[in-house]
Design a protein around this motif. Structure first.
Motif, PDB file in Angstrom:
ATOM      1  N   ILE A 164       0.755  -1.237   0.075  1.00 41.43           N
ATOM      2  CA  ILE A 164      -0.205   0.013   0.066  1.00 41.43           C
ATOM      3  C   ILE A 164       0.874   1.133  -0.029  1.00 41.43           C
ATOM      4  CG2 ILE A 164      -1.947   1.146   1.159  1.00 41.43           C
ATOM      5  CD1 ILE A 164      -2.443  -1.354   2.793  1.00 41.43           C
ATOM      6  N   HIS A 203       2.934   4.678  -2.378  1.00 42.62           N
ATOM      7  CA  HIS A 203       4.112   4.575  -3.240  1.00 42.62           C
ATOM      8  C   HIS A 203       5.014   5.783  -2.643  1.00 42.62           C
ATOM      9  CE1 HIS A 203       2.289   6.867  -6.397  1.00 42.62           C
ATOM     10  NE2 HIS A 203       1.204   6.962  -5.644  1.00 42.62           N
ATOM     11  N   CYS A 251       2.446   0.463   3.687  1.00 42.02           N
ATOM     12  CA  CYS A 251       3.288   2.016   3.710  1.00 42.02           C
ATOM     13  C   CYS A 251       2.671   3.184   3.488  1.00 42.02           C
ATOM     14  CB  CYS A 251       4.282   1.665   2.659  1.00 42.02           C
ATOM     15  SG  CYS A 251       5.404  -0.058   2.976  1.00 42.02           S
ATOM     16  N   HIS A 274      -1.855   5.917   8.471  1.00 42.42           N
ATOM     17  CA  HIS A 274      -2.972   5.524   9.364  1.00 42.42           C
ATOM     18  C   HIS A 274      -4.282   5.244   8.729  1.00 42.42           C
ATOM     19  CE1 HIS A 274      -1.143   7.161  13.461  1.00 42.42           C
ATOM     20  NE2 HIS A 274      -0.442   6.699  12.584  1.00 42.42           N
ATOM     21  N   GLN A 275      -4.728   6.270   7.825  1.00 42.55           N
ATOM     22  CA  GLN A 275      -5.980   6.162   7.018  1.00 42.55           C
ATOM     23  C   GLN A 275      -5.766   4.827   6.099  1.00 42.55           C
ATOM     24  OE1 GLN A 275      -6.759   7.116   3.400  1.00 42.55           O
ATOM     25  NE2 GLN A 275      -9.034   6.688   3.850  1.00 42.55           N
ATOM     26  N   SER A 312       2.457   1.514  10.416  1.00 47.63           N
ATOM     27  CA  SER A 312       1.546   2.673  11.032  1.00 47.63           C
ATOM     28  C   SER A 312       0.772   2.324  12.361  1.00 47.63           C
ATOM     29  CB  SER A 312       0.529   3.078   9.937  1.00 47.63           C
ATOM     30  OG  SER A 312       1.212   3.259   8.892  1.00 47.63           O
ATOM     31  N   LYS A 331       1.655  11.176  11.503  1.00 48.79           N
ATOM     32  CA  LYS A 331       2.836  10.778  10.600  1.00 48.79           C
ATOM     33  C   LYS A 331       4.313  11.040  11.554  1.00 48.79           C
ATOM     34  CE  LYS A 331       0.994  12.364   6.455  1.00 48.79           C
ATOM     35  NZ  LYS A 331       0.676  13.373   5.349  1.00 48.79           N
TER      36      LYS A 331
HETATM   37  N1  NAI Z   1       6.769   3.108  12.858  1.00 48.85           N
HETATM   38  C1  NAI Z   1       7.567   4.058  12.405  1.00 48.85           C
HETATM   39  O1  NAI Z   1       8.835   4.000  12.790  1.00 48.85           O
HETATM   40  C2  NAI Z   1       7.276   4.888  11.271  1.00 48.85           C
HETATM   41  C3  NAI Z   1       5.985   4.816  10.619  1.00 48.85           C
HETATM   42  N2  NAI Z   1       5.725   5.679   9.481  1.00 48.85           N
HETATM   43  C4  NAI Z   1       4.505   5.449   8.960  1.00 48.85           C
HETATM   44  O2  NAI Z   1       4.791   5.322   7.706  1.00 48.85           O
HETATM   45  C5  NAI Z   1       3.578   5.948   6.773  1.00 48.85           C
HETATM   46  C6  NAI Z   1       4.404   6.171   5.719  1.00 48.85           C
HETATM   47  O3  NAI Z   1       5.360   6.898   5.583  1.00 48.85           O
HETATM   48  P1  NAI Z   1       6.168   7.772   4.420  1.00 48.85           P
HETATM   49  O4  NAI Z   1       6.370   6.670   3.184  1.00 48.85           O
HETATM   50  O5  NAI Z   1       7.380   8.341   4.580  1.00 48.85           O
HETATM   51  O6  NAI Z   1       4.901   8.757   3.802  1.00 48.85           O
HETATM   52  P2  NAI Z   1       4.867   9.234   2.352  1.00 48.85           P
HETATM   53  O7  NAI Z   1       3.744  10.467   2.444  1.00 48.85           O
HETATM   54  O8  NAI Z   1       6.066   9.440   1.759  1.00 48.85           O
HETATM   55  O9  NAI Z   1       3.927   8.340   1.631  1.00 48.85           O
HETATM   56  C7  NAI Z   1       2.792   7.724   1.818  1.00 48.85           C
HETATM   57  C8  NAI Z   1       2.107   7.017   0.709  1.00 48.85           C
HETATM   58  O10 NAI Z   1       0.760   6.504   1.014  1.00 48.85           O
HETATM   59  C9  NAI Z   1      -0.123   6.719   0.106  1.00 48.85           C
HETATM   60  N3  NAI Z   1      -1.429   6.625   0.746  1.00 48.85           N
HETATM   61  C10 NAI Z   1      -1.914   7.376   1.711  1.00 48.85           C
HETATM   62  N4  NAI Z   1      -3.225   7.082   1.936  1.00 48.85           N
HETATM   63  C11 NAI Z   1      -3.656   6.035   1.152  1.00 48.85           C
HETATM   64  C12 NAI Z   1      -4.682   5.133   0.814  1.00 48.85           C
HETATM   65  N5  NAI Z   1      -5.682   5.436   1.636  1.00 48.85           N
HETATM   66  N6  NAI Z   1      -4.576   4.055  -0.074  1.00 48.85           N
HETATM   67  C13 NAI Z   1      -3.419   3.822  -0.797  1.00 48.85           C
HETATM   68  N7  NAI Z   1      -2.202   4.620  -0.809  1.00 48.85           N
HETATM   69  C14 NAI Z   1      -2.245   5.859   0.453  1.00 48.85           C
HETATM   70  C15 NAI Z   1       0.170   8.203  -0.315  1.00 48.85           C
HETATM   71  O11 NAI Z   1      -0.101   8.325  -1.736  1.00 48.85           O
HETATM   72  C16 NAI Z   1       1.907   7.905  -0.573  1.00 48.85           C
HETATM   73  O12 NAI Z   1       2.116   7.260  -1.816  1.00 48.85           O
HETATM   74  C17 NAI Z   1       3.487   7.225   7.777  1.00 48.85           C
HETATM   75  O13 NAI Z   1       2.326   7.852   7.507  1.00 48.85           O
HETATM   76  C18 NAI Z   1       3.554   6.539   9.006  1.00 48.85           C
HETATM   77  O14 NAI Z   1       2.009   6.383   9.330  1.00 48.85           O
HETATM   78  C19 NAI Z   1       6.518   6.597   9.088  1.00 48.85           C
HETATM   79  C20 NAI Z   1       7.680   7.031   9.678  1.00 48.85           C
HETATM   80  C21 NAI Z   1       8.199   6.126  10.977  1.00 48.85           C
END
Ligand code: NAI
Ligand code: OAA
Length: 260
Positions: free
Chosen positions: A8, A10, A63, A66-67, A87, A180
């Motif tokens: 999930i 990109h 990836c 939350h949503q 998440s 985030k």
């Molecule tokens: N456990 C941890 O240590 C960490 C967890 N995270 C989590 O990982 C998530 C992703 O991080 P990044 O890749 O840096 O964020 P990012 O903003 O670069 O990528 C998020 C991607 O998810 C897609 N997306 C969002 N909602 C969606 C949906 N409903 N269906 C399909 N695709 C959807 C977006 O279009 C985007 O491609 C963060 O929002 C956070 O929840 C992030 C950093 C650390």
């Protein structure tokens, strides 16, 4: 046979994970994207509804945030597909937690929480089998890492000259308000004494370049303080590289268990 997965999102984490699949005997059979972002040209195909999966994957990797987990996690689990997520903070929402649990029971599948940008959770798990007096977590990032979060309402992030705390409270409150930025707070809480007992402080600090995570625990076992200074991912510096790497490690571990 390769492990079949669907990812999930990109964004920054998904891109890192995709880059590592070839060496892991893992095949991505579909990318799960937001509605309107599907296209038939790509390989693997882009879909926005898990019911359109071309094959039954062994695993869905969230990836997307939350949503995305709230939307797709229960569907995958109810279909009998294990879900791996970074998440963890999404579980602070009791409705989301319940719907994931119900779906996992229905489908006989498991939700796998990866460790993300933090470590030391094994020690915290062990410590939490005895009496614990305190678990606290301090998350410190450069001001830019807090854009788009509630920090903006209390701080002028671009004008900061010294470290400023913009949140103090429980891990549940942090995870709900900072989807985030407070998944590590949730990881610490879930490995330790829970979302309502773990104390969290979030700091914007113009003197640091990494994402700093400090966990302190005190209890029957003794005391421990664990600090990690994580480099941000190039595409999204607010997310530490280790968060993406922990997914790669979890995939490699799963492969070991099935004999690769
Ligand atoms: N456990 C941890 O240590 C960490 C967890 N995270 C989590 O990982 C998530 C992703 O991080 P990044 O890749 O840096 O964020 P990012 O903003 O670069 O990528 C998020 C991607 O998810 C897609 N997306 C969002 N909602 C969606 C949906 N409903 N269906 C399909 N695709 C959807 C977006 O279009 C985007 O491609 C963060 O929002 C956070 O929840 C992030 C950093 C650390
Ligand atoms: O990647 C990090 O450093 C931590 C993070 O964003 C989170 O806890 O959600």
């Amino acid at each position: 046979m390769d492990l079949r997965i669907a990812i999930i999102g990109h964004g920054a984490i998904a891109v890192h994970v995709r880059g590592k699949l070839a060496g892991l005997h893992v095949t991505e059979i579909a990318q799960i994207v937001r509605p309107g972002k599907e296209s038939g040209e790509d390989a693997p195909p882009r879909i926005s509804d898990l019911n359109d999966l071309p094959l039954h994957p062994d695993l869905v990797i969230d990836c997307g945030g939350h949503q995305a987990l709230a939307q797709h996690g229960p569907v995958a689990l109810a279909l009998g597909i294990d879900v791996m997520t970074v998440s963890l903070g999404a579980l602070a929402d009791r409705q989301v937690e319940q719907s994931l649990k119900d779906a996992a029971t229905k489908g006989g599948a498991r939700l796998h929480l990866v460790s993300g940008a933090i470590g030391g959770l094994d020690a915290l798990r062990g410590a939490s089998t005895g009496a614990i007096i305190e678990v606290s977590y301090i998350g410190r990032k450069p001001p830019g890492g807090w854009h788009g979060s509630p920090a903006e309402a209390v701080l002028d992030l671009d004008a900061l000259t010294e470290a400023a705390t913009h949140f103090s409270g429980t891990a549940r409150e942090a995870a709900l308000a900072y989807p985030k930025n407070a998944n590590v707070a949730a990881a610490v809480a879930l490995a330790g004494i829970g979302l309502d007992q773990t104390q969290v402080q979030l700091i914007a600090d113009p003197t640091v370049t990494e994402n700093l995570h400090e966990v302190t625990a005190k209890g029957d076992f003794g005391t421990f303080t664990f600090t990690i200074a994580g480099n941000g991912l190039p595409q999204n510096p607010r997310s530490s590289s280790l968060a993406a790497m922990s997914i790669v490690a979890a995939l490699a571990e799963r492969q070991k268990q099935i004999g690769f």
